[in-house]
Design an enzyme around this catalytic site. Sequence first.
Site, PDB file in Angstrom:
ATOM      1  N   SER A  12       0.055 -11.101   0.897  1.00 53.25           N
ATOM      2  CA  SER A  12       0.296 -11.115   2.092  1.00 53.25           C
ATOM      3  C   SER A  12      -0.753 -10.483   3.137  1.00 53.25           C
ATOM      4  O   SER A  12      -0.986 -10.885   4.111  1.00 53.25           O
ATOM      5  CB  SER A  12       1.560 -10.702   2.672  1.00 53.25           C
ATOM      6  OG  SER A  12       1.816  -9.266   2.303  1.00 53.25           O
ATOM      7  N   ASP A 238      -3.260  -4.965  -9.195  1.00 52.31           N
ATOM      8  CA  ASP A 238      -2.835  -3.827  -8.368  1.00 52.31           C
ATOM      9  C   ASP A 238      -2.025  -2.853  -8.835  1.00 52.31           C
ATOM     10  O   ASP A 238      -1.871  -1.774  -8.712  1.00 52.31           O
ATOM     11  CB  ASP A 238      -2.426  -4.445  -6.955  1.00 52.31           C
ATOM     12  CG  ASP A 238      -1.457  -5.672  -7.244  1.00 52.31           C
ATOM     13  OD1 ASP A 238      -0.938  -5.748  -8.398  1.00 52.31           O
ATOM     14  OD2 ASP A 238      -1.081  -6.564  -6.456  1.00 52.31           O
ATOM     15  N   GLY A 403       3.831  -0.112  -0.128  1.00 47.51           N
ATOM     16  CA  GLY A 403       4.318  -0.199   0.971  1.00 47.51           C
ATOM     17  C   GLY A 403       6.023  -0.077   1.219  1.00 47.51           C
ATOM     18  O   GLY A 403       6.640   0.413   2.113  1.00 47.51           O
TER      19      GLY A 403
END
Length: 468
Positions: A12, A238, A403
């Site tokens: 995103s 990631d 996050g």
Amino acid sequence: MKIYLAIDIGASSGRHIAAWLEDGRIMTREVYRFPNGAEMKNGHLCWDIEGLEHHVVAGLKAAKEQGYEPACIGIDTWGVDFVLLDKENRRVGDAVAYRDARTDGMDTELEKVMPFPFHFGLCGIAKQPFNTVYQMMAVVKEHPEYADQVDDFLMMPEYLSFILTGKKAHEWTNCTTGALCNADSGTWSETIRAAAGIPGKWFRTALVKPGTVLGPLTDAVAAEVGYQSTVILPATHDTGSAYMAVPAKDDGAAFLSSGTWSLLGTELAAPVTSETALNAGFTNEGGYNGTTRFLKNIMGMWMLQCIHKEIDKAHSFAEMAQMAAESAYPAYVDAADNRFLAPASMLEEVKAALKDAGAPEPTDLSDILRAVTMGLAVCYDKSIREMSAITGKAFTSINIVGGGSANVVLNQMTADVTGLPVYAGPTEGTALGNIAAQMIADGTFADLAAFRAALPSSFDIREYLPKQ
């Protein structure tokens, strides 16, 4: 002061994070952020690859403009997706995104010639519709002409690194995500490739370990950004990077990389490809320094991100978390269910899942948010219990990075449901793991243990204890 720059791109958004060492503490600053997302193009859900190339370079310029001229650069992204290249290293076709439906039925096709238990025994990767092997099968089926036109491929972060350097390499931790590698040998699996009908010439580029120096910026890129730098391949997947930034206190820590996906697992010395691991849906991805990331894919913040978008961002993520906390709704969804992978409406899909499970109808948005949030916590608990039974490890804490570690309600729910203390942070875990690989390769830290030891004094790590 030596500057390291992590280019961390998620599904995103993307960000450029500058980092340096100051009085033994790891310091960071975000110097550039940009949106990312997939859109329909030529009948498929595709990434804006030209846009990503632009933002990678624009962020390098922004770093210099803000006084952070990096000596080293590393790029990480999500896994499984790739770019096809011809003999002149020009892109062939679009950069199709993993949530696209082109892979529908590809697993069934492969299992006609290779039963999945055998496949899993070779690669150790759980069956997911988006695995690279299924994507490549779909490409060959839709575009048989690519068998001749395509000369090579690169996974997404390695392709972007190639744009900067003109040098090609496949980074091991990323390539393992696609179910095309031998779990034990660290090589491409010729058996899987042949069974899937993927041309052998596509696999001409070498596999390398994270921390490999790829090379300097090309003269053209260096001239455009205004400096020269060295590109180092971190753990380019990631999750591989995020796991490197977990400040685990001991071997009893479960690792949770919480972002668009929740990747819950542990570090092992070798893959586990038992029938029990297969049936429980666990996967074995390559990790830094030859380790295995034994983990399970859970939908994660994706579900909340979709809801946030559907309500036109009327509430912040923090407000949504508080709404979930205030609801008394008694049921929850299975956050590992692939029905939530790419629904037309996440809100309606959650309602449908609850109805299918015989749960009471949610009365408002708060009930839906609680069903999702509690569903994640329960899924974490189930996965930890399964992981303990499979590996024989006793887990004594959960370490959350990324996050999602900022979701205080989910963190507390996780502690309460699992009965384990939760340590949340750093929030920029993926970028920090990217930085870790660069700093270790450059000699700033002796090894990963030394880097992890510096994390608690460098970043805010919050503790959540189970409520009695």
